[in-house]
Design a protein around this motif. Structure first.
Motif, PDB file in Angstrom:
ATOM      1  N   ASP A 152       0.683  -1.185  -0.052  1.00 50.09           N
ATOM      2  CA  ASP A 152       0.123  -0.057   0.100  1.00 50.09           C
ATOM      3  C   ASP A 152       0.996   1.062   0.048  1.00 50.09           C
ATOM      4  O   ASP A 152       0.416   2.101  -0.582  1.00 50.09           O
ATOM      5  CB  ASP A 152      -0.793   0.142   1.138  1.00 50.09           C
ATOM      6  CG  ASP A 152      -1.856   1.115   1.215  1.00 50.09           C
ATOM      7  OD1 ASP A 152      -2.342   1.496   0.089  1.00 50.09           O
ATOM      8  OD2 ASP A 152      -2.564   1.112   2.039  1.00 50.09           O
ATOM      9  N   VAL A 153       1.890   1.137   0.750  1.00 45.94           N
ATOM     10  CA  VAL A 153       2.892   2.377   0.860  1.00 45.94           C
ATOM     11  C   VAL A 153       3.509   2.603  -0.430  1.00 45.94           C
ATOM     12  O   VAL A 153       3.590   3.787  -0.894  1.00 45.94           O
ATOM     13  CB  VAL A 153       3.741   2.274   2.021  1.00 45.94           C
ATOM     14  CG1 VAL A 153       4.852   3.608   2.099  1.00 45.94           C
ATOM     15  CG2 VAL A 153       3.083   2.265   3.416  1.00 45.94           C
ATOM     16  N   ALA A 154       4.148   1.636  -0.897  1.00 40.84           N
ATOM     17  CA  ALA A 154       4.916   1.372  -2.255  1.00 40.84           C
ATOM     18  C   ALA A 154       3.896   2.025  -3.303  1.00 40.84           C
ATOM     19  O   ALA A 154       4.425   2.858  -4.240  1.00 40.84           O
ATOM     20  CB  ALA A 154       5.391   0.070  -2.500  1.00 40.84           C
ATOM     21  N   PHE A 155       2.628   1.720  -3.359  1.00 40.12           N
ATOM     22  CA  PHE A 155       1.847   1.926  -4.423  1.00 40.12           C
ATOM     23  C   PHE A 155       1.694   3.505  -4.500  1.00 40.12           C
ATOM     24  O   PHE A 155       1.497   4.167  -5.630  1.00 40.12           O
ATOM     25  CB  PHE A 155       0.448   1.482  -4.183  1.00 40.12           C
ATOM     26  CG  PHE A 155       0.302   0.108  -4.537  1.00 40.12           C
ATOM     27  CD1 PHE A 155       1.381  -0.795  -4.805  1.00 40.12           C
ATOM     28  CD2 PHE A 155      -0.985  -0.712  -4.156  1.00 40.12           C
ATOM     29  CE1 PHE A 155       1.092  -2.115  -5.153  1.00 40.12           C
ATOM     30  CE2 PHE A 155      -1.039  -1.972  -4.452  1.00 40.12           C
ATOM     31  CZ  PHE A 155      -0.241  -2.691  -4.778  1.00 40.12           C
ATOM     32  N   GLU A 156       1.854   4.373  -3.443  1.00 40.52           N
ATOM     33  CA  GLU A 156       1.935   5.737  -3.657  1.00 40.52           C
ATOM     34  C   GLU A 156       2.910   6.576  -4.224  1.00 40.52           C
ATOM     35  O   GLU A 156       2.614   7.339  -4.660  1.00 40.52           O
ATOM     36  CB  GLU A 156       2.008   6.218  -2.009  1.00 40.52           C
ATOM     37  CG  GLU A 156       0.799   6.035  -0.964  1.00 40.52           C
ATOM     38  CD  GLU A 156       0.903   6.324   0.255  1.00 40.52           C
ATOM     39  OE1 GLU A 156       1.855   7.399   0.639  1.00 40.52           O
ATOM     40  OE2 GLU A 156       0.396   5.848   1.066  1.00 40.52           O
ATOM     41  N   ARG A 157       4.005   5.677  -4.562  1.00 42.14           N
ATOM     42  CA  ARG A 157       5.251   6.207  -5.354  1.00 42.14           C
ATOM     43  C   ARG A 157       4.888   5.602  -6.752  1.00 42.14           C
ATOM     44  O   ARG A 157       5.724   6.098  -7.727  1.00 42.14           O
ATOM     45  CB  ARG A 157       6.504   5.791  -4.468  1.00 42.14           C
ATOM     46  CG  ARG A 157       6.751   6.297  -3.323  1.00 42.14           C
ATOM     47  CD  ARG A 157       8.057   5.997  -2.857  1.00 42.14           C
ATOM     48  NE  ARG A 157       8.437   4.483  -2.908  1.00 42.14           N
ATOM     49  CZ  ARG A 157       8.069   3.924  -1.784  1.00 42.14           C
ATOM     50  NH1 ARG A 157       7.587   4.181  -0.601  1.00 42.14           N
ATOM     51  NH2 ARG A 157       8.538   2.456  -1.759  1.00 42.14           N
ATOM     52  N   ARG A 158       4.001   4.871  -6.970  1.00 38.13           N
ATOM     53  CA  ARG A 158       3.851   4.298  -8.429  1.00 38.13           C
ATOM     54  C   ARG A 158       2.854   4.944  -9.197  1.00 38.13           C
ATOM     55  O   ARG A 158       1.829   5.094  -8.796  1.00 38.13           O
ATOM     56  CB  ARG A 158       3.802   2.789  -8.401  1.00 38.13           C
ATOM     57  CG  ARG A 158       5.083   1.835  -8.038  1.00 38.13           C
ATOM     58  CD  ARG A 158       4.631   0.495  -7.750  1.00 38.13           C
ATOM     59  NE  ARG A 158       3.943   0.041  -8.903  1.00 38.13           N
ATOM     60  CZ  ARG A 158       3.575  -1.113  -9.171  1.00 38.13           C
ATOM     61  NH1 ARG A 158       3.731  -1.865  -8.092  1.00 38.13           N
ATOM     62  NH2 ARG A 158       2.955  -1.567 -10.189  1.00 38.13           N
ATOM     63  N   ARG A 159       3.066   4.951 -10.750  1.00 35.11           N
ATOM     64  CA  ARG A 159       1.952   5.458 -11.551  1.00 35.11           C
ATOM     65  C   ARG A 159       1.195   4.248 -12.250  1.00 35.11           C
ATOM     66  O   ARG A 159       0.374   4.470 -12.841  1.00 35.11           O
ATOM     67  CB  ARG A 159       2.649   6.247 -12.484  1.00 35.11           C
ATOM     68  CG  ARG A 159       3.473   7.321 -12.057  1.00 35.11           C
ATOM     69  CD  ARG A 159       4.014   8.401 -13.049  1.00 35.11           C
ATOM     70  NE  ARG A 159       3.171   8.921 -14.129  1.00 35.11           N
ATOM     71  CZ  ARG A 159       2.600   9.967 -13.916  1.00 35.11           C
ATOM     72  NH1 ARG A 159       2.743  10.814 -12.945  1.00 35.11           N
ATOM     73  NH2 ARG A 159       1.584  10.268 -15.020  1.00 35.11           N
TER      74      ARG A 159
END
Length: 329
Positions: A153-160
């Motif tokens: 979930d946290v990693a998704f915040e940095r991905r497009r």
């Protein structure tokens, strides 16, 4: 049902909190709404406590007693609240249940330590149950899945480029695993057969994913006066929640406009969160999430029926599942 569950859970939960060292005990009591920052009693409650209710009811569903599953219910509630305290730190949320979060009241370091203490207390609570080794394995695996889901979930915040499939897998770990574990613990402590444990675990996992979908909807469109969280709280944090990811992957004109607004590095400000919410809805994210939650509830109830539960407990579990997926907070 929730009042019945609370009447059993709260005394045992307070006993578990009382065994903590003094500094952690006070912070945990604050988090659960029992006292304010100065240690003065407030008489509050620590949320809906649906997970321990599932544990107590699934024990009854396989022919056991709620009393036998009480240590497991305490463990589930402590493990869940460990995740909430840490989640508030990671998200920077300053309010929960209309009160300051632990980190906002006591600081980040104290919040992290208090969450750790709750998780340790959860495992300790299982030592008092009839199947301590099996119970620890269930909770430990659920927490490992939860942590993996939270990490994604946290990693998704940095991905497009987050796909719907990835987001569903994340939510299954982040929320579904602990609800599945709560039901597995109840079935184990109630003396259920391996087949019943498996079916009730699947019931909880599907219910958990439906619960997360509803939570994501409330994170965008929930009424702050009811949810206790700021309006559009998930959008401010650029969360790749399920409705957002579905909207971004819809291939509609609204999804392109949403991507331009939501996937930039700059935070949303002014009217932009409201605009983002409108675009998620126009792109179909809201309707998709609502429909999928309904489908998952149907699947969960089919798993419940396949467990051949005691009819009275099955009716209560069905009602609780419907409440969890049709809530406003």
């Amino acid at each position: 049902m929730l009042a019945w569950s609370r009447s059993l859970l709260d005394p045992a939960l307070r006993d578990a909190i009382d065994t903590m060292p003094g500094s952690m005990r006070d912070i945990a009591a604050f988090h659960f709404g029992w006292q304010d920052e100065r240690g003065r009693p407030t008489g509050g409650s620590g949320g809906k406590a649906v997970r321990p209710a599932l544990t107590l009811l699934t024990a009854r569903a396989v022919g056991g007693t709620a009393a036998a599953a009480l240590p497991a219910a305490v463990a589930v509630e402590l493990a869940h609240n460990f995740s909430l305290v840490h989640d508030d730190v990671m998200d920077g949320d300053r309010t929960r249940r209309h009160r300051p979060t632990v980190w906002a009241a006591y600081g980040v370091n104290a919040a992290i330590l208090a969450g750790d203490a709750m998780l340790a207390a959860a495992l300790e609570a299982l030592a008092d149950g009839p199947v301590p080794a099996a119970g620890v394995r269930v909770v430990s695996r659920a927490v490992l899945d939860l942590v993996e889901g939270q990490s994604a979930d946290v990693a998704f915040e940095r991905r497009r480029d987050v796909s719907v499939e990835e987001c569903l897998a994340m939510a299954g770990r982040k929320t579904g695993a602990l609800l599945g574990g709560a039901c597995a613990l109840g079935a184990l402590h109630g003396g259920g057969s391996p087949a019943q444990v498996a079916r009730l675990t699947a019931f909880g996992e599907r219910l958990g994913l439906a619960f997360q979908l509803v939570d994501d909807l409330l994170g965008i469109w929930g009424d702050p006066a009811i949810t206790g969280k700021p309006v559009h709280s998930d959008l401010f944090n650029h969360k790749k929640s399920l409705p957002v990811v579905a909207a971004l992957n819809s291939g509609t004109p609204a999804s392109g406009e949403l991507a331009a607004l939501y996937l930039r590095d700059a935070p949303l400000s002014g009217d932009e969160p409201a605009r983002a919410a409108a675009l998620v809805e126009t792109a179909g994210g809201r309707s998709w999430a609502t429909a999928l939650a309904a489908d998952l509830l149907t699947e969960a109830l089919a798993e419940l029926d396949a467990a051949t539960p005691v009819p009275s407990a099955a009716a209560e579990l069905r009602s609780l599942a419907e409440l969890m997926t049709r809530r406003d907070h």
